[in-house]
Each structure stands twice: as C-alpha cells, then as structure tokens.
Design an enzyme around this catalytic site. Structure first.
Site, PDB file in Angstrom:
ATOM      1  N   THR A 164       0.859  -1.189   0.000  1.00  0.00           N
ATOM      2  CA  THR A 164       0.000   0.000   0.000  1.00  0.00           C
ATOM      3  C   THR A 164       0.891   1.233   0.000  1.00  0.00           C
ATOM      4  OG1 THR A 164      -1.847  -1.003   1.155  1.00  0.00           O
ATOM      5  CG2 THR A 164      -1.497   1.336   1.572  1.00  0.00           C
ATOM      6  N   ARG A 192     -14.687  -6.232   0.207  1.00  0.00           N
ATOM      7  CA  ARG A 192     -14.055  -5.839   1.484  1.00  0.00           C
ATOM      8  C   ARG A 192     -13.417  -4.460   1.347  1.00  0.00           C
ATOM      9  NH1 ARG A 192      -8.422  -4.411   2.847  1.00  0.00           N
ATOM     10  NH2 ARG A 192      -8.066  -5.020   4.992  1.00  0.00           N
ATOM     11  N   VAL A 193     -13.599  -3.632   2.345  1.00  0.00           N
ATOM     12  CA  VAL A 193     -12.944  -2.324   2.380  1.00  0.00           C
ATOM     13  C   VAL A 193     -12.057  -2.281   3.615  1.00  0.00           C
ATOM     14  CG1 VAL A 193     -13.304   0.165   2.606  1.00  0.00           C
ATOM     15  CG2 VAL A 193     -14.820  -1.183   1.140  1.00  0.00           C
ATOM     16  N   GLY A 194     -10.823  -1.832   3.452  1.00  0.00           N
ATOM     17  CA  GLY A 194      -9.882  -1.781   4.567  1.00  0.00           C
ATOM     18  C   GLY A 194      -9.849  -0.420   5.231  1.00  0.00           C
ATOM     19  N   ASP A 195      -8.741  -0.141   5.876  1.00  0.00           N
ATOM     20  CA  ASP A 195      -8.572   1.114   6.614  1.00  0.00           C
ATOM     21  C   ASP A 195      -8.297   2.311   5.705  1.00  0.00           C
ATOM     22  OD1 ASP A 195      -6.045  -0.401   6.173  1.00  0.00           O
ATOM     23  OD2 ASP A 195      -5.191   1.527   6.786  1.00  0.00           O
ATOM     24  N   HIS A 217      -2.043  -4.285   8.357  1.00  0.00           N
ATOM     25  CA  HIS A 217      -3.274  -5.076   8.415  1.00  0.00           C
ATOM     26  C   HIS A 217      -4.480  -4.165   8.685  1.00  0.00           C
ATOM     27  CE1 HIS A 217      -6.090  -8.008  10.473  1.00  0.00           C
ATOM     28  NE2 HIS A 217      -5.992  -8.421   9.226  1.00  0.00           N
ATOM     29  N   GLY A 218      -5.304  -4.004   7.652  1.00  0.00           N
ATOM     30  CA  GLY A 218      -6.356  -2.980   7.681  1.00  0.00           C
ATOM     31  C   GLY A 218      -7.361  -3.148   8.799  1.00  0.00           C
TER      32      GLY A 218
HETATM   33  N1  ASP Z   1      -3.891  -1.359   4.964  1.00  0.00           N
HETATM   34  C1  ASP Z   1      -4.172  -2.013   3.719  1.00  0.00           C
HETATM   35  C2  ASP Z   1      -5.494  -2.752   3.826  1.00  0.00           C
HETATM   36  O1  ASP Z   1      -5.648  -3.512   4.757  1.00  0.00           O
HETATM   37  C3  ASP Z   1      -3.108  -2.972   3.283  1.00  0.00           C
HETATM   38  C4  ASP Z   1      -1.665  -2.498   3.442  1.00  0.00           C
HETATM   39  O2  ASP Z   1      -1.395  -1.438   3.969  1.00  0.00           O
HETATM   40  O3  ASP Z   1      -0.758  -3.241   3.003  1.00  0.00           O
HETATM   41  O4  ASP Z   1      -6.302  -2.611   2.966  1.00  0.00           O
END
Ligand code: ASP
Length: 303
Positions: A164, A192-195, A217-218
């Site tokens: 990312t 899925r939507v992350g952080d 880890h989102g």
């Molecule tokens: N934070 C991102 C997510 O979980 C992944 C990452 O930063 O590598 O979508």
C-alpha cells in the site's frame, strides 16, 4: 524545516529483490513529490497526490498497477486524499479498472459533496468526470496471480498484501495533506474495504497539528484508529516519532496485528515507524532525501 515530505510503500515482509525494487520506487516517488513541493507556490496536496500516482504506476507496490487480487482474482482499490486547511477529504473504495485511484479520490473531494464513494458508484463517478476506464484485468500482474495462488493454497510464497502506498507533506506555507492508495489484502472477500479510505484509520490531517498515513493489516488499523491515535498524541504535544512508534506498538499489543505509519508535524518534524519486519519509506527535508526498507537503515542523497 519547511517544506517536508514523507512517503511509504507499504509495511510487511518482502524478499530482498522486491525490497530493492521498492527502495528504488519510493526514491523516485519522493523526488517527484519534492519537485512539486519545493517549487514556488508548491502545494502539499499536489505533492502527495503526485508521489502516490508514481507508486500506483509502479507494479512493485500494492496500488494501481500491481494491486493485490481479491478471492475472485480481481483488483478492487481503496484510496483517500485529505487537506488540512478546511479538513476537506475525498475517498473511493472497492473501485475497479482505473489507473490512479488517488486522483479519483481527489475528484470526490473537489467535485462532489461527499467524502466516500464505493464500488460501481465510484466507477460511474470516475467516468462521469472524464477518467478513462481500463480494460478488465489491465492492472493485474503475474506476481499477484502467483500471490493469490499461494494464499489460496496456504503456501508461503510471495509476500501477500504488501505495498500500500501513502504520502504526507507540509508545504512552505504550512499547509498539510495526506494521500493513500491500495489494492487491500491478497485473497480478500470481494467488496471488502480496509482502513485506507477511512478518515482517522488510514489517514488524517489538520494544519493545526500535521498529517498521518498508515499501512499494514487494515482490520487491526481500523480497530486501533491508527491515524487518529497518532494524530491525537501529536496534538497533545508528544514528539511525532514517539507518537507514531507508541501508536504502532499499541496496535500490535491490543489487536495482535502489525502496521506501520508515517507522519509530519506542522513545523516539519518527520516520523517513520512500524511493527512489521519491513516498511519501505522515504523522507525529504533540509535538502536531503533519506530512504530505506526498514526504519533505522537508510541511504541518503542530496536533493
Ligand atoms: N492497509 C491495507 C489494507 O488492509 C493494506 C496495506 O497497507 O498493506 O487494505
């Protein structure tokens, strides 16, 4: 101390070959962002968008071209941009087939009354604002096809979900901004939507304090509201590096996940921190570009 720029190319394990490619990639992105930031009238917002676009176009990062794949083998991207004067922000999530998601996020910020647009709505919004839609599969690389196979077969092969990208900056006038872009996590459930596109989780900024961007880890980042946890410590006067380190350690202790973060204070103090083994990063300030794939190990060039 002003201007100042920090970027990251993702936190997590990567092999030596990919680590070198990421190091080169963050250096190129930092030079591009700095060019805009250091010119007369250069804006933090333009600089963070430009740095992120460079990494979206580099297939060694998990954003734009080279994004990780979801369980169906498709790319779905999340991105965020925010400026710290009026607290304006724009974001997209689970968006497909667009080269530079960060620039669509900027369009959301500047051309809509919303902050976050997702899925087909994000693609329709992008097309309506003249962003070309790519052929399906145009962002998919062989490396990520193999990664997904490894994840599905639970093999330890290519490191999944790493890369990312994010950038924070403060310009000569003291304006701050943050931008982030990601394909998310390899083998994620479609939708899925992350952080990354969430204010206070993936990123946050306010010119009264500074700017912050997260990676890792989102789900853990979201539980810990990582960007806002760092931001609030900075607001209380904790030095920016301590704020970033303490917050990443809190996340890991409290959630069991790992993450990294970058930050810049309004007066140009910089931070890079991670509880993952590696995180590619670059900082530019005081005529020096520093970069590494781990905090504490760096190469330095005059800029
Ligand atoms: N934070 C991102 C997510 O979980 C992944 C990452 O930063 O590598 O979508």
């Amino acid at each position: 101390m002003l201007p100042a720029l920090v970027i990251h190319g993702g936190a997590g394990d990567v092999d030596e070959k990919r680590a070198l490619a990421k190091l080169k990639g963050v250096q190129i992105a930092a030079r591009e962002g700095w060019k805009l930031l250091n010119q007369s009238g250069g804006s933090a917002l333009d600089a963070v968008e430009a740095a992120v676009r460079v990494m979206e176009d580099d297939e060694n990062f998990n954003a734009g071209t080279g994004s990780v794949l979801n369980l169906d083998g498709d790319v779905e991207m999340d991105a965020l941009i925010m400026e710290g004067h009026k607290l304006n922000a724009g974001a997209v999530a689970a968006m497909r087939d667009v080269k530079n998601a960060v620039s669509v996020a900027r369009l959301v910020m500047e051309k809509s009354e919303h902050i976050l647009i997702v899925g087909q709505g994000a693609n329709r919004f992008a097309e309506a604002h003249g962003v070309p839609r790519l052929e399906p599969g145009a962002l998919i690389t062989d490396y990520e096809i193999n990664c997904l196979e490894d994840v599905k077969n639970k093999r330890k092969g290519n490191a999944p979900g790493v890369g990312t990208v994010g950038a924070v900056a403060v310009d000569k006038e003291g304006r701050v901004a943050v931008a982030l872009s990601t394909g998310g996590t390899c083998g994620k459930t479609p939708g899925r939507v992350g952080d990354t596109p969430l204010l206070g989780c993936g990123g946050y900024c306010d010119e009264a304090v500074g700017a912050v961007a997260s990676t890792g880890h989102g789900e853990s980042i979201t539980k810990a509201c990582l960007a806002s946890t760092i931001f609030n410590l900075m607001k209380q006067g904790v030095p920016v590096q301590d704020a970033a380190e303490q917050s990443c350690e809190f996340l890991t202790a409290r959630t069991g996940g790992t993450a990294g973060a970058i930050a810049v204070s309004k007066d140009g103090h910089l931070a890079v921190a991670h509880t993952t083994d590696k995180m590619s990063w670059a900082t530019v300030s005081n005529g020096e570009l520093r970069a590494g794939v781990k905090w504490g190990e760096e190469v330095v060039e005059k800029i």
